[in-house]
Scaffold this active site. Structure first.
Site, mmCIF file in Angstrom:
data_model
loop_
_atom_site.group_PDB
_atom_site.id
_atom_site.type_symbol
_atom_site.label_atom_id
_atom_site.label_comp_id
_atom_site.label_asym_id
_atom_site.label_seq_id
_atom_site.Cartn_x
_atom_site.Cartn_y
_atom_site.Cartn_z
ATOM 1 N N THR A 14 33.269 18.384 53.069
ATOM 2 C CA THR A 14 33.538 16.878 52.663
ATOM 3 C C THR A 14 35.023 16.727 53.749
ATOM 4 O O THR A 14 35.633 15.563 53.721
ATOM 5 C CB THR A 14 33.751 16.213 51.227
ATOM 6 O OG1 THR A 14 32.687 16.349 51.077
ATOM 7 C CG2 THR A 14 34.515 15.244 51.322
ATOM 8 N N ASP A 91 31.110 22.555 46.913
ATOM 9 C CA ASP A 91 29.751 22.799 46.679
ATOM 10 C C ASP A 91 30.224 24.396 46.854
ATOM 11 O O ASP A 91 29.499 24.646 45.025
ATOM 12 C CB ASP A 91 28.691 21.899 47.330
ATOM 13 C CG ASP A 91 28.640 21.073 47.221
ATOM 14 O OD1 ASP A 91 29.039 19.545 46.702
ATOM 15 O OD2 ASP A 91 27.574 20.336 47.474
#
Ligand code: ASP
Length: 340
Positions: A14, A91
């Site tokens: 991200t 993640d």
């Protein structure tokens, strides 16, 4: 006075993501672009800044992790490089950081940086995180602490850190022990823990060694475990148990059978904090599981226990791999002390 050199490797995530004309949020920015948008602290130069991957971290795998670790070692071997930062998706960051920690012997700081908000979002957290991580990688006080994960002005040990929120900016924590260091106003570092022991495999690793992890649940069908082992031919199995490391009672005999057949079985806990302890007797209790050959993962999550097991199996019989694992867990479950 000269500048301190910090290297930067990008893998995506991200922190590098932005929406394109197609409206899709994907990892598109290079680390050089990320660097342009952040304040590099005075006295530090960041070079080289190289993209090793530009992926979202749900696509990380052990092969990529160990390739990254090898690259980190190469970069850190350059005498002028004081430390290194790796940008990564949140993640699976805790897995990659742990995998790199296991195999990286250097004392120089290795710091992972990430973001919960994309590079093009309002109040993006990436620039601050990157600038903090660069400062941390240049800090001599952080040498010898193993791989660190920067998150919200804290530095966490790779072995302890967990992603604890799916979308808040404050998404990481080390549930049992807390951070290794904190970053205060004006970038002031406070060391909370010191590393006292490390474990590194002294044999070649094999990213293809089969280790599977499963999360049993209430009413679990034990045949599922047998079917998965038969299907994959896995040499190692991690079961993410309840509480202190207990399982549905009908799994104890399955664990015993698998152990007899040479599968190394590790029990972790689905609870974030506290770790496993064989305490309860009877079918499914930890004491019984231990007596049929299971090894307890201590404070390691199931995902990290799987990576550790992958490190222990190559080139070893099950008994040797078990001895390696017990030795590694002994170090990894402790190995840090409160800093004074
Ligand atoms: N949400 C993730 C991130 O923070 C996506 C990924 O892991 O790449 O980067």
């Amino acid at each position: 006075m000269g500048t301190t050199r910090v290297a930067l490797l990008g893998t995506g995530g991200t922190i590098a993501s932005a929406s394109g004309a197609d409206g899709q949020l994907i990892a598109r920015r290079s680390v050089a672009e990320l660097l342009d948008g952040c304040n590099v602290p005075a006295g530090i130069s960041v070079e080289p800044a190289v993209d090793l991957d530009r992926i979202n971290s749900w696509d990380m795998d052990p092969r990529r992790m160990w390739r990254l670790a090898a690259r980190i070692q190469e970069v850190l071997a350059e005498p002028e490089v004081a430390g290194i930062v790796i940008t990564h998706g949140t993640d699976t960051l805790e897995e990659t950081a742990f995998a790199v920690d296991l195999v990286t012997a250097a004392d120089k700081p290795v710091v992972f940086a990430s973001a919960m908000r994309s590079a093009d979002s309002t109040s993006a957290d990436g620039p601050r995180n990157l600038s903090n991580a660069v400062a941390a990688a240049a800090s001599p006080e952080l040498r010898g602490l193993g791989v660190l994960v920067h998150a919200s002005d804290e530095l966490h040990a790779a072995r302890w850190v967990r992603k604890v929120h799916t979308h808040h900016v404050d998404a990481f924590s080390s549930p049992t022990f807390g951070p290794v260091a904190t970053i205060g106003p004006a970038g002031r570092l406070r060391l909370v823990h010191r590393r006292t022991a490390r474990w590194t495999p002294a044999w070649p690793l094999d990213p293809d060694v089969q280790v599977v992890a499963m999360t049993p649940y209430t009413g679990f069908t034990p045949g599922l475990v047998r079917a998965v082992i038969e299907h994959t031919g896995a040499r190692g199995l991690v079961l993410e148990g309840f509480g202190l490391g207990n399982l549905p009672g009908n799994l104890t005999s399955v664990v015993g059978d698998l152990t007899e057949r040479g599968v190394l079985v590790v029990i972790a806990s689905r609870v974030m904090a506290g770790g496993t302890f064989p305490v309860y007797g009877g079918d499914g209790g930890g004491v019984g599981l231990e007596s049929v050959g299971a090894v307890f993962a201590g404070g390691l999550s199931a995902a990290k226990a799987r990576l550790l097991l992958m490190c222990c199996l190559p080139g070893a019989s099950t008994a040797e791999a078990r001895a390696r694992l017990v030795d590694a867990l002994d170090v990894l479950d402790g190995g840090f002390q409160v800093a004074r």
